[in-house]
Enzyme design. Structure first.
Site, mmCIF file in Angstrom:
data_model
loop_
_atom_site.group_PDB
_atom_site.id
_atom_site.type_symbol
_atom_site.label_atom_id
_atom_site.label_comp_id
_atom_site.label_asym_id
_atom_site.label_seq_id
_atom_site.Cartn_x
_atom_site.Cartn_y
_atom_site.Cartn_z
ATOM 1 N N LEU A 35 0.782 -1.421 -0.033
ATOM 2 C CA LEU A 35 -0.071 -0.003 0.164
ATOM 3 C C LEU A 35 0.940 1.173 0.185
ATOM 4 C CD1 LEU A 35 -2.941 -1.017 2.493
ATOM 5 C CD2 LEU A 35 -2.828 -1.299 0.001
ATOM 6 N N SER A 36 2.122 1.167 -0.587
ATOM 7 C CA SER A 36 2.829 2.508 -0.376
ATOM 8 C C SER A 36 2.240 3.404 -1.731
ATOM 9 C CB SER A 36 4.400 2.108 -0.734
ATOM 10 O OG SER A 36 4.407 1.277 -1.979
ATOM 11 N N ASP A 60 5.465 -6.558 1.845
ATOM 12 C CA ASP A 60 6.338 -5.903 0.980
ATOM 13 C C ASP A 60 7.080 -7.177 0.379
ATOM 14 O OD1 ASP A 60 8.935 -4.826 -0.013
ATOM 15 O OD2 ASP A 60 8.023 -3.019 0.979
ATOM 16 N N SER A 126 7.985 -2.139 -19.335
ATOM 17 C CA SER A 126 7.640 -0.558 -20.051
ATOM 18 C C SER A 126 8.273 -0.459 -21.462
ATOM 19 C CB SER A 126 7.686 0.407 -19.159
ATOM 20 O OG SER A 126 7.696 1.675 -19.586
ATOM 21 N N TYR A 150 14.234 4.909 -13.014
ATOM 22 C CA TYR A 150 13.143 3.628 -13.313
ATOM 23 C C TYR A 150 13.555 2.804 -14.351
ATOM 24 C CZ TYR A 150 8.516 2.622 -14.633
ATOM 25 O OH TYR A 150 7.503 1.735 -15.289
ATOM 26 N N LYS A 154 13.602 -1.335 -14.654
ATOM 27 C CA LYS A 154 12.793 -2.279 -15.676
ATOM 28 C C LYS A 154 13.780 -3.141 -16.348
ATOM 29 C CE LYS A 154 8.868 -1.166 -14.191
ATOM 30 N NZ LYS A 154 8.132 -2.251 -13.260
ATOM 31 N N TYR A 178 4.158 -2.428 -21.544
ATOM 32 C CA TYR A 178 3.124 -1.421 -21.518
ATOM 33 C C TYR A 178 3.451 -0.276 -22.370
ATOM 34 C CZ TYR A 178 1.928 -4.199 -17.271
ATOM 35 O OH TYR A 178 1.625 -4.912 -16.062
HETATM 36 P P1 NAD Z 1 0.733 1.792 -8.977
HETATM 37 O O1 NAD Z 1 1.658 2.423 -8.205
HETATM 38 O O2 NAD Z 1 -0.673 2.276 -9.050
HETATM 39 O O3 NAD Z 1 0.723 0.437 -8.460
HETATM 40 C C1 NAD Z 1 1.953 -0.513 -8.049
HETATM 41 C C2 NAD Z 1 1.504 -1.055 -6.815
HETATM 42 O O4 NAD Z 1 2.579 -1.757 -6.209
HETATM 43 C C3 NAD Z 1 0.758 -0.113 -5.646
HETATM 44 O O5 NAD Z 1 -0.220 -0.460 -5.143
HETATM 45 C C4 NAD Z 1 2.139 -0.022 -4.779
HETATM 46 O O6 NAD Z 1 1.418 0.199 -3.237
HETATM 47 C C5 NAD Z 1 2.736 -1.350 -4.739
HETATM 48 N N1 NAD Z 1 3.907 -1.847 -4.252
HETATM 49 C C6 NAD Z 1 5.038 -0.601 -4.736
HETATM 50 N N2 NAD Z 1 6.099 -1.290 -4.090
HETATM 51 C C7 NAD Z 1 5.791 -2.364 -3.493
HETATM 52 C C8 NAD Z 1 6.735 -3.515 -2.701
HETATM 53 N N3 NAD Z 1 7.823 -3.349 -2.179
HETATM 54 N N4 NAD Z 1 6.126 -4.320 -2.200
HETATM 55 C C9 NAD Z 1 4.742 -4.507 -2.255
HETATM 56 N N5 NAD Z 1 3.756 -3.869 -2.996
HETATM 57 C C10 NAD Z 1 4.506 -2.549 -3.629
HETATM 58 O O7 NAD Z 1 1.277 1.505 -10.672
HETATM 59 P P2 NAD Z 1 0.685 0.907 -11.865
HETATM 60 O O8 NAD Z 1 0.461 2.210 -12.589
HETATM 61 O O9 NAD Z 1 -0.379 0.392 -11.504
HETATM 62 O O10 NAD Z 1 1.805 0.254 -12.426
HETATM 63 C C11 NAD Z 1 2.052 -1.102 -12.035
HETATM 64 C C12 NAD Z 1 3.283 -1.784 -12.932
HETATM 65 O O11 NAD Z 1 3.215 -1.465 -14.017
HETATM 66 C C13 NAD Z 1 4.593 -1.130 -12.088
HETATM 67 O O12 NAD Z 1 5.694 -2.066 -11.862
HETATM 68 C C14 NAD Z 1 4.893 -0.030 -13.127
HETATM 69 O O13 NAD Z 1 6.401 0.163 -13.121
HETATM 70 C C15 NAD Z 1 4.423 -0.780 -14.681
HETATM 71 N N6 NAD Z 1 4.188 0.090 -15.658
HETATM 72 C C16 NAD Z 1 3.337 1.243 -15.375
HETATM 73 C C17 NAD Z 1 2.945 2.084 -16.408
HETATM 74 C C18 NAD Z 1 2.175 3.146 -16.251
HETATM 75 O O14 NAD Z 1 2.189 4.300 -16.833
HETATM 76 N N7 NAD Z 1 1.165 3.217 -15.233
HETATM 77 C C19 NAD Z 1 3.672 1.992 -17.700
HETATM 78 C C20 NAD Z 1 4.694 0.930 -17.832
HETATM 79 C C21 NAD Z 1 4.824 0.206 -16.753
HETATM 80 N N1 UFG Z 2 2.888 15.669 -21.319
HETATM 81 C C1 UFG Z 2 2.613 17.227 -21.252
HETATM 82 N N2 UFG Z 2 2.267 17.851 -20.309
HETATM 83 C C2 UFG Z 2 2.182 17.155 -19.088
HETATM 84 C C3 UFG Z 2 2.433 15.886 -19.056
HETATM 85 C C4 UFG Z 2 3.028 14.927 -20.130
HETATM 86 O O1 UFG Z 2 2.777 17.778 -22.388
HETATM 87 O O2 UFG Z 2 1.716 17.447 -17.977
HETATM 88 C C5 UFG Z 2 3.279 15.096 -22.691
HETATM 89 C C6 UFG Z 2 4.932 14.543 -22.608
HETATM 90 O O3 UFG Z 2 5.784 15.545 -22.810
HETATM 91 C C7 UFG Z 2 4.874 13.416 -23.631
HETATM 92 C C8 UFG Z 2 2.908 12.884 -23.375
HETATM 93 O O4 UFG Z 2 2.465 14.041 -22.813
HETATM 94 O O5 UFG Z 2 4.935 13.799 -24.722
HETATM 95 C C9 UFG Z 2 3.108 11.678 -22.618
HETATM 96 O O6 UFG Z 2 3.758 12.044 -21.337
HETATM 97 P P1 UFG Z 2 3.401 11.028 -19.933
HETATM 98 O O7 UFG Z 2 4.283 11.345 -18.996
HETATM 99 O O8 UFG Z 2 2.049 10.931 -20.038
HETATM 100 O O9 UFG Z 2 3.956 9.447 -20.350
HETATM 101 P P2 UFG Z 2 5.385 9.135 -21.114
HETATM 102 O O10 UFG Z 2 5.214 8.601 -22.363
HETATM 103 O O11 UFG Z 2 6.467 10.241 -20.874
HETATM 104 O O12 UFG Z 2 5.813 8.206 -19.956
HETATM 105 C C10 UFG Z 2 5.091 6.849 -19.662
HETATM 106 C C11 UFG Z 2 5.293 6.456 -18.012
HETATM 107 C C12 UFG Z 2 6.536 5.854 -17.979
HETATM 108 C C13 UFG Z 2 6.766 4.987 -18.910
HETATM 109 C C14 UFG Z 2 6.449 5.393 -20.340
HETATM 110 C C15 UFG Z 2 6.514 4.266 -21.439
HETATM 111 O O13 UFG Z 2 5.223 7.881 -17.319
HETATM 112 O O14 UFG Z 2 6.661 5.515 -16.783
HETATM 113 O O15 UFG Z 2 5.111 5.837 -20.315
HETATM 114 O O16 UFG Z 2 5.742 3.210 -20.974
HETATM 115 F F1 UFG Z 2 8.080 4.284 -18.680
#
Ligand code: NAD
Ligand code: UFG
Length: 342
Positions: A35-36, A60, A126, A150, A154, A178
């Site tokens: 739940l962090s 954790d 990612s 970050y 990954k 993703y």
């Molecule tokens: P999120 O932060 O909403 O969910 C991650 C969950 O992991 C949270 O509920 C957090 O409490 C839990 N967590 C974190 N560290 C932990 C630990 N040490 N032990 C147990 N639980 C822990 O993020 P999300 O958007 O749902 O992303 C899920 C996964 O997908 C992540 O690994 C993220 O890096 C990856 N991802 C997300 C995106 C995006 O844009 N959302 C894109 C690409 C990859």
């Molecule tokens: N952007 C803006 N204004 C904002 C936020 C974003 O103009 O306030 C623009 C960015 O410059 C970019 C696009 O919107 O061109 C998308 O930005 P996001 O931050 O939504 O997403 P990113 O593609 O930069 O990154 C996301 C996740 C990363 C992940 C990556 C690839 O945040 O963690 O997708 O999966 F690694």
């Protein structure tokens, strides 16, 4: 008997949506989350939506003792591993925290899985592992590189999974890369709930629309794209959730282990920042004031997936449109202006 899945990070944004899809597909789920970056309320809402009390363990992934207790108590078919920290900027400021959580935590989890001979693993990677792509759309064989901790965390886990697959033929290590997950559950009950001012585009737009933020800053309008703004492959989070179910179904069908298997989850279509703003304005009926500012450090011009492998191997394809993504985000945001907080 239904197959049981351990979902680490299942209380988070993508995890909650995936738990619903897993339940609907007939899997039993156990959520393990510290739940962090999430809340019990998110789990309560999932329980309400599927009308089942969720088996939730607060813990954790770095806590081997706790994980062993969980593996003693349940017989898992496999693990979907969402748990991790995900804020690029924070990772630059706190690299040790990111490597500890995302890399050490994953190694710990894999070690406990190996002890209990649970060797089916679906990892949240990612598109960031592709760095600044030379060729679009990006397929799974594109070169990988990362500049921030970050992304590096990954990529490091991906390398570890590749090594693990070579060391032992029994592992099934599906790595889902993703693209840009957005949207929310169509009920409006669950969605993305950033702790602070959002870093990502869609939650920023929706908070401007609901009046919590004054104006969107668009980072750069001089990229070599359709309108000068960044282009991304936005994918609805429920499509993404279905991709995880497809990955598990695929593993159920296999007669031998698949080793390390990277698969993109994207729509295959790029949309620009301005296109997303226009679509959101249309479905919400709200004005989204914006201004152009400098490019954000580390951003790339364009990023979108080749989604062919997911289709041919998993039979999965994203179905929902940009309008659906905006509509569902807006429903979640307007029904829950403060997210899960009362
Ligand atoms: P999120 O932060 O909403 O969910 C991650 C969950 O992991 C949270 O509920 C957090 O409490 C839990 N967590 C974190 N560290 C932990 C630990 N040490 N032990 C147990 N639980 C822990 O993020 P999300 O958007 O749902 O992303 C899920 C996964 O997908 C992540 O690994 C993220 O890096 C990856 N991802 C997300 C995106 C995006 O844009 N959302 C894109 C690409 C990859
Ligand atoms: N952007 C803006 N204004 C904002 C936020 C974003 O103009 O306030 C623009 C960015 O410059 C970019 C696009 O919107 O061109 C998308 O930005 P996001 O931050 O939504 O997403 P990113 O593609 O930069 O990154 C996301 C996740 C990363 C992940 C990556 C690839 O945040 O963690 O997708 O999966 F690694």
């Amino acid at each position: 008997m239904k197959n049981k899945i351990l979902v680490t990070g299942g209380a988070g944004y993508i995890g909650t949506h995936t738990c619903i899809a897993l339940h609907q597909a007939g899997y039993d789920i156990v959520i393990y989350d510290n739940l962090s970056n999430s809340s019990r309320e998110a789990i309560n809402r999932v329980s309400q939506l599927i009308d089942v009390s969720i088996d939730f363990i607060e813990g954790d992934i770095r806590d081997a003792k706790r994980l062993r207790e969980v593996f003693e108590a349940h017989q898992f078919f496999g693990v979907i591993h969402f748990a991790g920290l995900k804020a690029v900027g924070e990772s630059v400021a706190k690299p040790l925290m990111y490597y500890n959580n995302n890399v050490s935590g994953t190694i710990n989890l894999l070690e406990v899985m190996a002890e209990y001979k649970v060797k089916k693993f679906v990892f949240s990677s990612s598109a960031t592992v592709y760095g600044d792509p030379e060729v679009l759309p990006i397929d799974e064989n594109s070169p990988r590189s990362c500049t921030n901790p970050y992304g590096q965390s990954k990529l490091t886990v991906e390398h570890i999974l590749e090594n693990l697959a070579v060391s032992d033929n029994d592992w099934n290590l599906i790595t889902l890369r993703y693209f840009n997950p957005v949207g929310a559950h169509p009920s409006g009950q669950i969605g993305e709930d950033p702790n602070d001012i959002p870093n990502n585009l869609m939650p920023y737009i929706s908070q401007v629309a609901v009046g919590k933020l004054a104006k969107l800053n668009i980072f750069g309008n001089d990229y070599p794209t359709v309108d000068g703004t960044g282009v991304r492959d936005f994918i609805h989070v429920t499509d993404l959730a279905a991709g995880h179910v497809a990955a598990l179904n695929y593993l159920e069908d296999q007669t031998s282990a698949v080793g390390f298997l990277p698969i993109n989850l994207g729509t295959g279509k790029g949309s620009s920042v301005l296109e997303l703003v226009t679509a959101f304005t249309k479905v919400s009926g709200q004005k989204i004031p914006y201004q152009f500012t400098d490019r954000r450090a580390g951003d790339i011009a364009s990023c979108y997936a080749s989604a062919d492998k997911a289709q041919s191997l998993l039979g999965w394809q994203a179905k929902l449109s940009i309008a659906d993504m905006c509509e569902d985000t807006w429903r979640w945001q307007s029904m829950n202006p403060n997210g899960y907080k009362a």
